[in-house]
Motif scaffolding. Structure first.
Motif, PDB file in Angstrom:
ATOM      1  N   ASP A   7      -8.195-105.567 -42.578  1.00 47.15           N
ATOM      2  CA  ASP A   7      -8.235-105.036 -43.950  1.00 47.15           C
ATOM      3  C   ASP A   7      -6.831-104.802 -44.509  1.00 47.15           C
ATOM      4  O   ASP A   7      -6.027-104.094 -43.879  1.00 47.15           O
ATOM      5  CB  ASP A   7      -8.987-103.697 -43.979  1.00 47.15           C
ATOM      6  N   ASP A  43     -11.832-106.815 -47.580  1.00 46.52           N
ATOM      7  CA  ASP A  43     -11.129-105.618 -48.076  1.00 46.52           C
ATOM      8  C   ASP A  43      -9.666-105.920 -48.389  1.00 46.52           C
ATOM      9  O   ASP A  43      -8.744-105.392 -47.763  1.00 46.52           O
ATOM     10  CB  ASP A  43     -11.276-104.421 -47.112  1.00 46.52           C
ATOM     11  N   ASN A  73     -16.672-104.848 -48.134  1.00 46.30           N
ATOM     12  CA  ASN A  73     -17.456-103.990 -49.032  1.00 46.30           C
ATOM     13  C   ASN A  73     -16.695-103.685 -50.320  1.00 46.30           C
ATOM     14  O   ASN A  73     -17.314-103.491 -51.369  1.00 46.30           O
ATOM     15  CB  ASN A  73     -17.905-102.700 -48.331  1.00 46.30           C
ATOM     16  N   HIS A  74     -15.362-103.680 -50.289  1.00 44.44           N
ATOM     17  CA  HIS A  74     -14.624-103.406 -51.527  1.00 44.44           C
ATOM     18  C   HIS A  74     -14.725-104.555 -52.525  1.00 44.44           C
ATOM     19  O   HIS A  74     -14.789-104.311 -53.727  1.00 44.44           O
ATOM     20  CB  HIS A  74     -13.162-103.059 -51.217  1.00 44.44           C
ATOM     21  N   HIS A 267     -12.990-102.862 -41.270  1.00 44.75           N
ATOM     22  CA  HIS A 267     -13.786-101.774 -41.836  1.00 44.75           C
ATOM     23  C   HIS A 267     -13.688-100.380 -41.244  1.00 44.75           C
ATOM     24  O   HIS A 267     -13.916 -99.410 -41.960  1.00 44.75           O
ATOM     25  CB  HIS A 267     -15.272-102.161 -41.837  1.00 44.75           C
TER      26      HIS A 267
HETATM   27 MN   LIG Z   1     -14.436-101.950 -45.487  1.00 46.40          MN
END
Ligand SMILES: [Mn+2]
Length: 316
Positions: A7, A43, A73-74, A267
Motif C-alpha cells: 500500500d 491502496d 478498498n480506497h 491492507h
Molecule cells: Mn486497504
C-alpha cells in the motif's frame, strides 16, 4: 519474475525510492526494469501528500506493460464516492459524510484543479482486477476468500474487473429485495477489507467509535483448531483484550491451505520488521503513511515458501 509492492497511500517519494532500490529506472515511457515486472497490491491514494503523482506513476507502469495492479478498498471507495446514486437524487453511492470525506480529503486536494485527469484516473481504478491468480502466485488486497470470490463471479468480467452495474450493487449495504445485491456487498467487503466472523453467542466488544460489535475481523490465513479468539482476531490490543480467552468455534476460519500458491496481500497496517504471516502468505502493508512507517516490497523468484530475506523496504 515479479516484485510485489504494498500500500502506497500517496507517498510518491517512498515509491520512487523503493523502485530505485529494486533496480527499476525511469525512462521516457515511465518506470521499468529490464528483467522484472512489478505488481501493486492496491491502496494508491488517500492519507499521503501526492495521490495524483502515485496514480500517474502506477498507471503509466500498468499501461506500459511494466506492472500489474489490483484494486484496494480506497480505490473502490473513491469510485463509489464519485458515482451518483440513481435511487437518491443528489446523493452518491458512498455517502459524503464528514468521516468519508476526511478519509478521502488528501486525494481530493491532490487532484484539485485537475478534474479531467481525476476522472481518467477513476476510469483506470474501475479497470483494475479485484484479484490476480497467476498460477504460481496469487494477489489480492485483503483476503483470498474462495466463497466471496465465487459470489462475485457474476459481477466481474473475465479479467476480474467490475462490470458496469457492479459498483451500485456492491455499495448497497441495506437488505434489498435482491439477494445477489447483498451478497455482492458482503463479498467485496471481504475481499478488499478482510474476513469478519460472528463471535460466540452473547459475546460482544466496543470498537474505537463506541459501537457494540458482535463480529471480529480475523487472521483469515490461520485455521481454527487450538486458537483462541484473542489469537485469531485482528485489531488493537485494547479490542483484543475484550474478546473471550476461549477456543474459536469450528467453522470460523478455514485458513489458507499450506499447499496453495503463495498469496500476497496489503491492507493490514503492520509495523516492525517485515516477515511472512505464514510460509505461503505475506502482507506488504507496513503503514507507510504513518510516522515510522515503511513502504515494502517482496522480490519473488518463484518460490512456494516465502523468505524474510526477500522483503525490501524503504522508510517514508
Ligand atoms: Mn486497504
Amino acid at each position: 519474475m515479479y516484485d510485489l509492492i504494498g500500500d502506497i497511500h500517496g507517498e510518491l517519494g517512498a515509491l520512487e525510492a523503493l523502485l530505485r532500490k529494486l533496480g527499476y529506472r525511469r525512462t521516457s515511457e515511465g518506470w521499468s526494469h529490464p528483467g522484472r515486472m512489478a505488481i501493486f497490491l492496491g491502496d494508491f491514494i488517500d492519507r499521503g501528500a501526492d495521490s495524483r503523482g502515485v496514480c500517474r506513476l502506477v498507471r503509466e507502469m500498468t499501461q506500459g506493460g511494466s506492472a500489474k495492479a489490483v484494486m484496494g478498498n480506497h480505490e473502490f471507495n473513491a469510485l463509489a464516492y464519485h458515482t451518483p446514486d440513481p435511487l437518491r437524487p443528489g446523493a452518491f453511492l458512498r455517502e459524503h459524510s464528514p468521516k468519508n470525506r476526511s478519509q478521502h480529503e488528501a486525494t481530493l486536494e491532490s487532484f484539485a484543479g485537475n478534474d479531467a485527469e481525476f476522472e481518467e484516473t477513476r476510469d483506470w481504478f474501475a479497470s483494475l482486477p479485484l484479484w490476480l491468480d497467476l498460477g504460481g502466485l496469487r494477489v489480492v488486497h485483503a483476503a483470498w476468500h474462495t466463497e466471496s470470490m465465487e459470489a462475485l463471479h457474476d459481477h466481474l468480467d473475465t479479467d476480474r474487473k467490475l462490470q458496469a452495474s457492479a459498483l451500485e450493487q456492491m455499495s448497497r449495504k441495506e437488505k434489498t429485495a435482491s439477494r445477489t445485491g447483498k451478497t455482492a456487498y458482503e463479498s467485496v467487503e471481504t475481499v478488499l477489507k478482510g474476513v469478519e466472523v460472528k463471535l460466540p453467542d452473547g459475546c460482544r466488544f466496543v470498537d474505537k467509535d463506541g459501537h457494540q460489535r458482535h463480529e471480529a475481523r480475523i487472521r483469515w490465513w490461520l485455521r481454527e483448531g487450538s486458537l483462541t479468539w484473542r489469537e485469531l482476531a485482528l485489531g488493537p490490543p485494547e479490542l483484543i483484550a475484550q474478546l473471550p480467552d476461549a477456543l474459536v468455534n469450528e467453522g470460523a476460519s478455514r485458513g489458507y491451505p499450506a499447499d496453495a500458491p503463495p498469496v500476497f496481500i496489503g491492507h493490514y497496517w503492520l509495523t516492525g520488521k517485515p516477515a511472512p504471516l505464514a510460509p505461503n502468505v505475506a502482507c506488504l502493508d507496513y503503514s507507510v503513511a504513518k510516522p515510522g512507517g515503511q513502504l515494502v516490497a517482496y522480490r519473488w523468484e518463484g518460490e512456494q515458501i516465502l523468505k524474510v530475506s526477500s522483503f525490501v523496504s524503504v522508510s517514508r
